[in-house]
Design a protein around this motif. Structure first.
Motif, PDB file in Angstrom:
ATOM      1  N   PHE A 254       0.824  -1.210   0.000  1.00 34.55           N
ATOM      2  CA  PHE A 254       0.000   0.000   0.000  1.00 34.55           C
ATOM      3  C   PHE A 254       0.862   1.266   0.000  1.00 34.55           C
ATOM      4  CE2 PHE A 254      -3.206  -2.965   1.980  1.00 34.55           C
ATOM      5  CZ  PHE A 254      -3.986  -3.034   0.837  1.00 34.55           C
ATOM      6  N   VAL A 255       1.995   1.199   0.706  1.00 34.70           N
ATOM      7  CA  VAL A 255       2.889   2.369   0.727  1.00 34.70           C
ATOM      8  C   VAL A 255       3.409   2.634  -0.692  1.00 34.70           C
ATOM      9  CG1 VAL A 255       5.105   3.242   1.564  1.00 34.70           C
ATOM     10  CG2 VAL A 255       3.521   2.132   3.157  1.00 34.70           C
ATOM     11  N   ALA A 256       3.747   1.564  -1.409  1.00 34.12           N
ATOM     12  CA  ALA A 256       4.238   1.724  -2.784  1.00 34.12           C
ATOM     13  C   ALA A 256       3.141   2.317  -3.671  1.00 34.12           C
ATOM     14  CB  ALA A 256       4.692   0.382  -3.335  1.00 34.12           C
ATOM     15  N   LEU A 257       1.927   1.813  -3.480  1.00 34.43           N
ATOM     16  CA  LEU A 257       0.814   2.349  -4.282  1.00 34.43           C
ATOM     17  C   LEU A 257       0.553   3.815  -3.950  1.00 34.43           C
ATOM     18  CD1 LEU A 257      -1.594  -0.705  -4.218  1.00 34.43           C
ATOM     19  CD2 LEU A 257      -0.855   0.474  -6.278  1.00 34.43           C
ATOM     20  N   LEU A 258       0.712   4.151  -2.664  1.00 39.66           N
ATOM     21  CA  LEU A 258       0.488   5.545  -2.256  1.00 39.66           C
ATOM     22  C   LEU A 258       1.465   6.478  -2.976  1.00 39.66           C
ATOM     23  CD1 LEU A 258      -0.833   7.738  -0.560  1.00 39.66           C
ATOM     24  CD2 LEU A 258       0.651   7.092   1.355  1.00 39.66           C
ATOM     25  N   GLN A 259       2.720   6.033  -3.074  1.00 41.92           N
ATOM     26  CA  GLN A 259       3.710   6.846  -3.786  1.00 41.92           C
ATOM     27  C   GLN A 259       3.279   7.081  -5.230  1.00 41.92           C
ATOM     28  OE1 GLN A 259       6.061   8.688  -2.619  1.00 41.92           O
ATOM     29  NE2 GLN A 259       5.418   7.894  -0.640  1.00 41.92           N
ATOM     30  N   GLU A 260       2.757   6.022  -5.809  1.00 41.20           N
ATOM     31  CA  GLU A 260       2.271   6.097  -7.179  1.00 41.20           C
ATOM     32  C   GLU A 260       1.166   7.151  -7.326  1.00 41.20           C
ATOM     33  OE1 GLU A 260       1.583   4.151 -11.118  1.00 41.20           O
ATOM     34  OE2 GLU A 260       3.250   4.553  -9.811  1.00 41.20           O
ATOM     35  N   PHE A 261       0.226   7.116  -6.382  1.00 40.50           N
ATOM     36  CA  PHE A 261      -0.875   8.088  -6.443  1.00 40.50           C
ATOM     37  C   PHE A 261      -0.395   9.506  -6.156  1.00 40.50           C
ATOM     38  CE2 PHE A 261      -3.567   4.330  -6.192  1.00 40.50           C
ATOM     39  CZ  PHE A 261      -4.553   4.675  -7.110  1.00 40.50           C
ATOM     40  N   LYS A 262       0.588   9.623  -5.261  1.00 41.29           N
ATOM     41  CA  LYS A 262       1.095  10.965  -4.926  1.00 41.29           C
ATOM     42  C   LYS A 262       1.811  11.604  -6.116  1.00 41.29           C
ATOM     43  CE  LYS A 262       1.818  10.971   0.077  1.00 41.29           C
ATOM     44  NZ  LYS A 262       2.822  10.769   1.123  1.00 41.29           N
ATOM     45  N   THR A 263       2.367  10.752  -6.989  1.00 42.75           N
ATOM     46  CA  THR A 263       3.073  11.281  -8.161  1.00 42.75           C
ATOM     47  C   THR A 263       2.139  12.137  -9.009  1.00 42.75           C
ATOM     48  OG1 THR A 263       4.426   9.301  -8.133  1.00 42.75           O
ATOM     49  CG2 THR A 263       4.502  10.620 -10.139  1.00 42.75           C
ATOM     50  N   ASP A 264       0.866  11.763  -9.010  1.00 44.93           N
ATOM     51  CA  ASP A 264      -0.165  12.567  -9.674  1.00 44.93           C
ATOM     52  C   ASP A 264       0.197  12.888 -11.130  1.00 44.93           C
ATOM     53  OD1 ASP A 264      -2.459  13.927 -10.094  1.00 44.93           O
ATOM     54  OD2 ASP A 264      -2.024  15.617  -8.757  1.00 44.93           O
ATOM     55  N   TYR A 265       0.266  11.818 -11.913  1.00 49.87           N
ATOM     56  CA  TYR A 265       0.675  11.948 -13.319  1.00 49.87           C
ATOM     57  C   TYR A 265      -0.207  12.901 -14.122  1.00 49.87           C
ATOM     58  CZ  TYR A 265       3.382   7.751 -12.297  1.00 49.87           C
ATOM     59  OH  TYR A 265       4.250   6.855 -11.750  1.00 49.87           O
ATOM     60  N   ASN A 266      -1.475  13.002 -13.723  1.00 50.69           N
ATOM     61  CA  ASN A 266      -2.403  13.789 -14.554  1.00 50.69           C
ATOM     62  C   ASN A 266      -2.728  15.161 -13.972  1.00 50.69           C
ATOM     63  OD1 ASN A 266      -2.545  11.953 -16.591  1.00 50.69           O
ATOM     64  ND2 ASN A 266      -4.309  10.860 -15.728  1.00 50.69           N
ATOM     65  N   GLN A 267      -1.822  15.638 -13.113  1.00 52.71           N
ATOM     66  CA  GLN A 267      -2.075  16.920 -12.451  1.00 52.71           C
ATOM     67  C   GLN A 267      -2.357  18.045 -13.457  1.00 52.71           C
ATOM     68  OE1 GLN A 267       1.228  18.256 -10.109  1.00 52.71           O
ATOM     69  NE2 GLN A 267      -0.091  19.366  -8.677  1.00 52.71           N
TER      70      GLN A 267
END
Ligand SMILES: [Fe+2]
Ligand SMILES: [Fe+2]
Length: 405
Positions: free
Chosen positions: A91-104
């Motif tokens: 989940f921590v790894a996935l959180l990093q992925e979401f925080k990256t916010d590719y579509n900002q």
């Protein structure tokens, strides 16, 4: 969330959360609720003023739904104190992925939108507005559910909670972008009103996982298929929103992957005979809902150069293949008999629609509906009982970030 789901409802339970929600009772008596939609002034401005005349849209069994769940049970499921086996690293790894916010910075509009909308006329314009309304409602439904899950899980599992909050960020962006699209047609969905006025369907957490996983993945396949088709056939690119689908659908894909990880963290939802039955049930529910919905709106798909049934079958087959990586059983959708059954359901559903639109008195309408509803139910049951495909359990490595094409 990106797609509509749940033709058939497995749970009839009311919860005491606000707002109150109502469950549709049967196929024979679809309930109609007015959903307020604001028509903006007819000026060429793209501002989405909420003032102006109001238009009602009908809500039926096949319209996108809002969902709620047992948040206390969710808290228990993801409580790291109680469930020591939870793979928090994942989940921590996935959180990093979401925080990256590719579509900002992806969802930025330009003047092409309004120009394209102004060129659209007649039935295509009408069907386009409906597409934007339904998509916006489906995305907003995801926003509400994920936002509440983010809020409720904060204490017991802050990592999972934050992922839900970031997914609600994505869905708000998607819904907002679609609503801005409506402003090109001088309309706006009143999302605050929708939040209060819509029926909320209750699903236990286990069913939320199946349903939202499927909804995200089918949404991914719908968006990417439309995107690829229009890239190859740009003459059908009648409104620029489709150009955004490539990055957009990656959000939905990530959301689906997160639900995969949630289900892997709760193997009791995946590893017994009940899980197999429910998996098949939710697959069928989601596929049939989409097929019947889309077959009522062939003008939209034809308008962008697609054959509705071919498009739907492609989406169903691809979604089913993806789903087979995590669900313990899926439907044999590649068996030609499955499509034949879907097509028979469309014929029956068309007859049901015709009864609803006839001038008969309500009693006569209901009498006419009985054999049709029985026939539809029997087709759905027959499709459910087709020999399934045993599937499931990929390694968690499959959830590593990456584009899926
Ligand atoms: Fe979305
Ligand atoms: Fe989503």
């Amino acid at each position: 969330m990106a797609a509509e789901m749940a033709l058939v409802k497995p749970i009839s339970k009311f919860n005491n959360v606000t707002p109150k929600f109502l469950i549709p009772r049967s196929f024979t008596k679809p309930r109609f609720t007015s959903v307020r939609m604001s028509a903006t002034t007819s000026s060429s401005s793209s501002s989405s003023s909420k003032k102006g005349s109001k238009k009602n849209i009908n809500e039926t069994l096949l319209t996108p739904r809002f969902y709620t769940t047992d948040f206390d049970e969710m808290e228990t499921l993801f409580n790291t104190e109680i469930n020591k086996q939870l793979n928090q690293d994942e989940f921590v790894a996935l959180l990093q992925e979401f925080k990256t916010d590719y579509n900002q910075t992806h969802f930025v509009r330009n003047k092409e939108f309004k120009e394209a909308a102004d060129k659209m006329e007649g039935p295509l314009r009408q069907i386009f507005v409906e597409f934007l309304e339904r998509s916006c409602t489906a995305e907003f439904s995801g926003f509400l559910l994920y936002k509440e899950l983010g809020r409720r899980l904060k204490k017991t599992n802050p990592v999972v909670a934050e992922i839900f909050s970031l997914m609600s960020r994505d869905e708000a962006r998607h819904a907002g972008f679609l609503n801005k699209g409506l402003s090109d047609f001088n309309l706006a969905l009143d999302l605050g009103f929708l939040t209060k006025a819509r029926k909320y369907t209750f699903f236990k957490p286990k069913f939320i996982f199946y349903a939202t996983y499927l909804s995200e993945k089918i949404g991914y396949w719908r968006y990417i298929t439309i995107y690829r088709h229009l890239k190859e056939n740009p003459e059908y690119q009648c409104y620029p929103i489709f150009k955004y689908f490539e990055n957009w659908c990656q959000d939905e894909n990530r959301h689906g992957d997160f639900f995969s990880a949630l289900m892997k963290a709760q193997p009791q939802f995946l590893n017994d005979w009940k899980a197999k039955l429910w998996s098949r049930f939710f697959c069928l529910s989601v596929y049939v809902t989409m097929y019947l919905n889309d077959c009522q709106r062939t003008a939209f798909y034809e308008g962008i150069g697609l054959n509705t049934k071919e498009f739907d079958m492609h989406v169903i087959i691809e979604t089913n293949r993806t789903t087979a990586r995590i669900f313990p059983a899926v439907l044999d959708v590649e068996n030609p008999e499955f499509k034949r059954k879907l097509d028979r359901m469309v014929v029956i559903n068309d007859k049901l629609q015709a009864v609803g639109q006839s001038d008969d008195i309500p009693l006569v309408k209901n009498l006419k509906r009985i054999p049709l509803v029985a026939a539809l139910a029997s087709e759905i049951l027959a499709a459910y009982l087709m020999p399934p495909i045993e599937s499931g359990s990929v390694d968690l490595a499959d959830f590593e970030p990456g584009l899926v094409y």
